[in-house]
Design an enzyme around this catalytic site. Sequence first.
Site, PDB file in Angstrom:
ATOM      1  CE  LYS A  35      33.278  53.457 -18.219  1.00  0.00           C
ATOM      2  NZ  LYS A  35      33.161  52.634 -16.945  1.00  0.00           N
ATOM      3  CE1 TYR A  57      66.114  62.887 -26.215  1.00  0.00           C
ATOM      4  CE2 TYR A  57      63.660  62.473 -26.423  1.00  0.00           C
ATOM      5  CZ  TYR A  57      64.774  63.353 -26.375  1.00  0.00           C
ATOM      6  OH  TYR A  57      64.385  64.467 -26.608  1.00  0.00           O
TER       7      TYR A  57
END
Length: 373
Positions: A38, A266
């Site tokens: 999965k 940033y």
Amino acid sequence: MKIPPTSWLEISKSALLYNFKQLKQNLSPKTKTLCVVKGNAYGHDLKTIVSILKKTCPDFYGVFDIQDTFIIRQSDKKTPILVMCPAQKEFVAIALKHNLSLSVSSNEVLSQIVKKKLSKPLKIHLCIETGLGRDGIPHQELSRTLALIHNKENIIIEGLYTHFSGAESRQFDLLTRTQIRKLLEWESAFQNLGIKPIAHASGTAGSFLGTQFQLDMCRIGLGLYGLWPSDETQAIAKKIALKPVLSWKTKVVDIKDLPKNHGIGYDVSFITSKPTKVAVVPVGYYDGIPRSATNKAWMLLQGQKIPLRGKVMMNMCVLDITGLQVKIGDEVVIIGAQEKSSVTAEEWAEWSGTINYEIVTKINPLLPRKLVK
């Protein structure tokens, strides 16, 4: 014109086969193996992983998203597949067409299925809630479940299973034993009716707790990919060593010399304390680099651990390469080994305040995966 990627993953065929063999040898000879693929095979690429695993002849594949079964069936037409997402009514026709087994997690859904007129019997695994507090038929509804399936010929009770809440830690041993006892109560009740479903509860962690937890089948997931569910699981496994299947690499795309007291990234979360040389690599949180690893992580360049400076950006990170002779195009390892050094998914998890499962499954599925020996 084919442009070489600036970031890519390498998937080791030999490591995957080695891990499967190690985990299989740990199981009782009578215990079946369900390979959990999965989450895009835990971020490793479903198509690539199945193309390798099918040669080992697993007893089952386990997926969550029923769409994944279409990818598996492209290369493996025969191996049984268990869809572990709680069954929805639209799953039934797909399951019958593609020879899938569905997970039924409530008596309400079970009631709807047994009333259907089907072209052939539907194979189902009943998920039992024994303590996780998530999917599963409540333990106390056993009698109702037995009444619903009595003399029903349009279903096959192929499996009976549960999910452990804390098999990764010994502090939950009592809970784990309670959960297995509840599942065995259900198994006994079904056997009294002449029904012998495949009983399964353990994943990688549970498989190492002893044969009494392995039952008829184990759902081997994280360990297949060379990762451990916890340090305790690894300690219990003792002599078994797993090999990471995935390596993640990129390359330097820019180099800059920055003066003292210069901000990086940033929000100026890092300011240079001296003249600093930095390298830019073209990976960021879009690719799966956790933003929470800002100013904590490192990558490998020239076999050395190179610190990440400034905030992780959408498509870029900045590395401090002061003192190194680096050129644009040099290879950088995000997860994996380089010379005598390594950086692991577990380290990224620690830097990010999460678990190794999340690190690998969040790697952008659009990044190219290269199969290597």
